[in-house]
Motif scaffolding. Structure first.
Motif, PDB file in Angstrom:
ATOM      1  N   ASN A  32       0.838  -1.190   0.000  1.00 19.64           N
ATOM      2  CA  ASN A  32       0.000   0.000   0.000  1.00 19.64           C
ATOM      3  C   ASN A  32       0.873   1.240   0.000  1.00 19.64           C
ATOM      4  O   ASN A  32       1.901   1.277   0.678  1.00 19.64           O
ATOM      5  CB  ASN A  32      -0.901   0.028   1.241  1.00 19.64           C
ATOM      6  N   ILE A  33       0.460   2.240  -0.746  1.00 19.24           N
ATOM      7  CA  ILE A  33       1.127   3.532  -0.691  1.00 19.24           C
ATOM      8  C   ILE A  33       0.533   4.255   0.510  1.00 19.24           C
ATOM      9  O   ILE A  33      -0.666   4.520   0.564  1.00 19.24           O
ATOM     10  CB  ILE A  33       0.915   4.324  -1.993  1.00 19.24           C
ATOM     11  N   LYS A  34       1.363   4.546   1.502  1.00 18.45           N
ATOM     12  CA  LYS A  34       0.871   5.073   2.767  1.00 18.45           C
ATOM     13  C   LYS A  34       1.117   6.564   2.944  1.00 18.45           C
ATOM     14  O   LYS A  34       0.478   7.200   3.764  1.00 18.45           O
ATOM     15  CB  LYS A  34       1.522   4.309   3.922  1.00 18.45           C
ATOM     16  N   GLU A  40       5.831  10.182  -5.296  1.00 24.07           N
ATOM     17  CA  GLU A  40       7.152  10.228  -4.685  1.00 24.07           C
ATOM     18  C   GLU A  40       7.514   8.867  -4.070  1.00 24.07           C
ATOM     19  O   GLU A  40       8.636   8.386  -4.216  1.00 24.07           O
ATOM     20  CB  GLU A  40       7.190  11.315  -3.610  1.00 24.07           C
ATOM     21  N   GLU A  41       6.555   8.240  -3.404  1.00 26.31           N
ATOM     22  CA  GLU A  41       6.803   6.932  -2.800  1.00 26.31           C
ATOM     23  C   GLU A  41       7.094   5.884  -3.880  1.00 26.31           C
ATOM     24  O   GLU A  41       8.028   5.099  -3.771  1.00 26.31           O
ATOM     25  CB  GLU A  41       5.602   6.510  -1.957  1.00 26.31           C
ATOM     26  N   TYR A  42       6.281   5.883  -4.938  1.00 30.71           N
ATOM     27  CA  TYR A  42       6.498   4.957  -6.057  1.00 30.71           C
ATOM     28  C   TYR A  42       7.877   5.196  -6.679  1.00 30.71           C
ATOM     29  O   TYR A  42       8.632   4.246  -6.915  1.00 30.71           O
ATOM     30  CB  TYR A  42       5.399   5.124  -7.103  1.00 30.71           C
ATOM     31  N   ASN A  43       8.204   6.448  -6.960  1.00 29.52           N
ATOM     32  CA  ASN A  43       9.481   6.772  -7.593  1.00 29.52           C
ATOM     33  C   ASN A  43      10.661   6.338  -6.730  1.00 29.52           C
ATOM     34  O   ASN A  43      11.682   5.886  -7.251  1.00 29.52           O
ATOM     35  CB  ASN A  43       9.563   8.263  -7.913  1.00 29.52           C
ATOM     36  N   SER A  44      10.522   6.441  -5.417  1.00 25.19           N
ATOM     37  CA  SER A  44      11.587   6.020  -4.513  1.00 25.19           C
ATOM     38  C   SER A  44      11.813   4.510  -4.593  1.00 25.19           C
ATOM     39  O   SER A  44      12.958   4.043  -4.659  1.00 25.19           O
ATOM     40  CB  SER A  44      11.226   6.426  -3.083  1.00 25.19           C
ATOM     41  N   GLU A  64       5.347  -1.256 -10.565  1.00 18.86           N
ATOM     42  CA  GLU A  64       4.231  -0.505 -11.136  1.00 18.86           C
ATOM     43  C   GLU A  64       3.359   0.064 -10.028  1.00 18.86           C
ATOM     44  O   GLU A  64       3.275  -0.507  -8.938  1.00 18.86           O
ATOM     45  CB  GLU A  64       3.386  -1.406 -12.030  1.00 18.86           C
ATOM     46  N   LYS A  65       2.705   1.161 -10.335  1.00 21.23           N
ATOM     47  CA  LYS A  65       1.770   1.789  -9.394  1.00 21.23           C
ATOM     48  C   LYS A  65       0.371   1.650  -9.966  1.00 21.23           C
ATOM     49  O   LYS A  65       0.125   1.983 -11.130  1.00 21.23           O
ATOM     50  CB  LYS A  65       2.117   3.257  -9.200  1.00 21.23           C
ATOM     51  N   LYS A  66      -0.562   1.132  -9.133  1.00 16.49           N
ATOM     52  CA  LYS A  66      -1.940   0.974  -9.577  1.00 16.49           C
ATOM     53  C   LYS A  66      -2.851   0.984  -8.351  1.00 16.49           C
ATOM     54  O   LYS A  66      -2.591   0.272  -7.379  1.00 16.49           O
ATOM     55  CB  LYS A  66      -2.106  -0.338 -10.347  1.00 16.49           C
ATOM     56  N   ASP A  67      -3.913   1.761  -8.415  1.00 15.41           N
ATOM     57  CA  ASP A  67      -4.912   1.802  -7.342  1.00 15.41           C
ATOM     58  C   ASP A  67      -4.288   2.040  -5.970  1.00 15.41           C
ATOM     59  O   ASP A  67      -4.603   1.367  -4.996  1.00 15.41           O
ATOM     60  CB  ASP A  67      -5.734   0.513  -7.316  1.00 15.41           C
ATOM     61  N   ASN A  68      -3.395   3.001  -5.891  1.00 11.71           N
ATOM     62  CA  ASN A  68      -2.736   3.383  -4.636  1.00 11.71           C
ATOM     63  C   ASN A  68      -1.932   2.227  -4.010  1.00 11.71           C
ATOM     64  O   ASN A  68      -1.793   2.125  -2.803  1.00 11.71           O
ATOM     65  CB  ASN A  68      -3.730   3.945  -3.628  1.00 11.71           C
ATOM     66  N   LYS A  69      -1.435   1.346  -4.874  1.00 11.89           N
ATOM     67  CA  LYS A  69      -0.577   0.240  -4.457  1.00 11.89           C
ATOM     68  C   LYS A  69       0.651   0.193  -5.357  1.00 11.89           C
ATOM     69  O   LYS A  69       0.603   0.625  -6.505  1.00 11.89           O
ATOM     70  CB  LYS A  69      -1.315  -1.097  -4.541  1.00 11.89           C
TER      71      LYS A  69
END
Length: 110
Positions: A32-34, A40-44, A64-69
């Motif tokens: 989960n992206i928290k 920024e979190e995905y890019n890190s 990959e980033k999808k649906d806040n995950k």
């Protein structure tokens, strides 16, 4: 091997082996992206994979980033890794790989 938590995050690792030698390991993880800045979190996370694994022979991955995950697919082909042979032979033993996964909190999926 599989690990799930109460927040809907999961990791599943599949081991491909012959006898006591692991030939390939494939993992799929969902986190989960928290934070307040999903990009920024995905890019890190993506940058960390790119910096550490981009040029490693025998390793393929996608982030990959999808649906806040963040979804991570990661494969290691032990037959192509560039380690010294005695080290690789010991590391790819099924018993060692299983123990490392269990030490990281994963449970064998039966």
């Amino acid at each position: 091997f599989i690990s799930n938590n109460s927040e809907g995050e999961s990791t599943e690792v599949t081991i491909f082996y012959n006898g006591d030698n692991v030939n390939r390991m494939s993992s799929k993880a969902t986190y989960n992206i928290k934070g307040t800045s999903p990009d920024e979190e995905y890019n890190s996370v993506k940058k960390s994979f790119d910096e550490n694994l981009k040029d490693v022979v025998g390793v393929t991955y996608s982030v990959e980033k999808k649906d806040n995950k963040i979804n991570i697919n990661y494969d290691v082909d032990f037959t192509k890794l560039g380690f010294k042979k005695p080290t690789l032979d010991e590391e790819r033993k099924l018993s060692n790989v299983q123990q490392q996964l269990e030490n990281n909190g994963l449970k064998e999926k039966k």
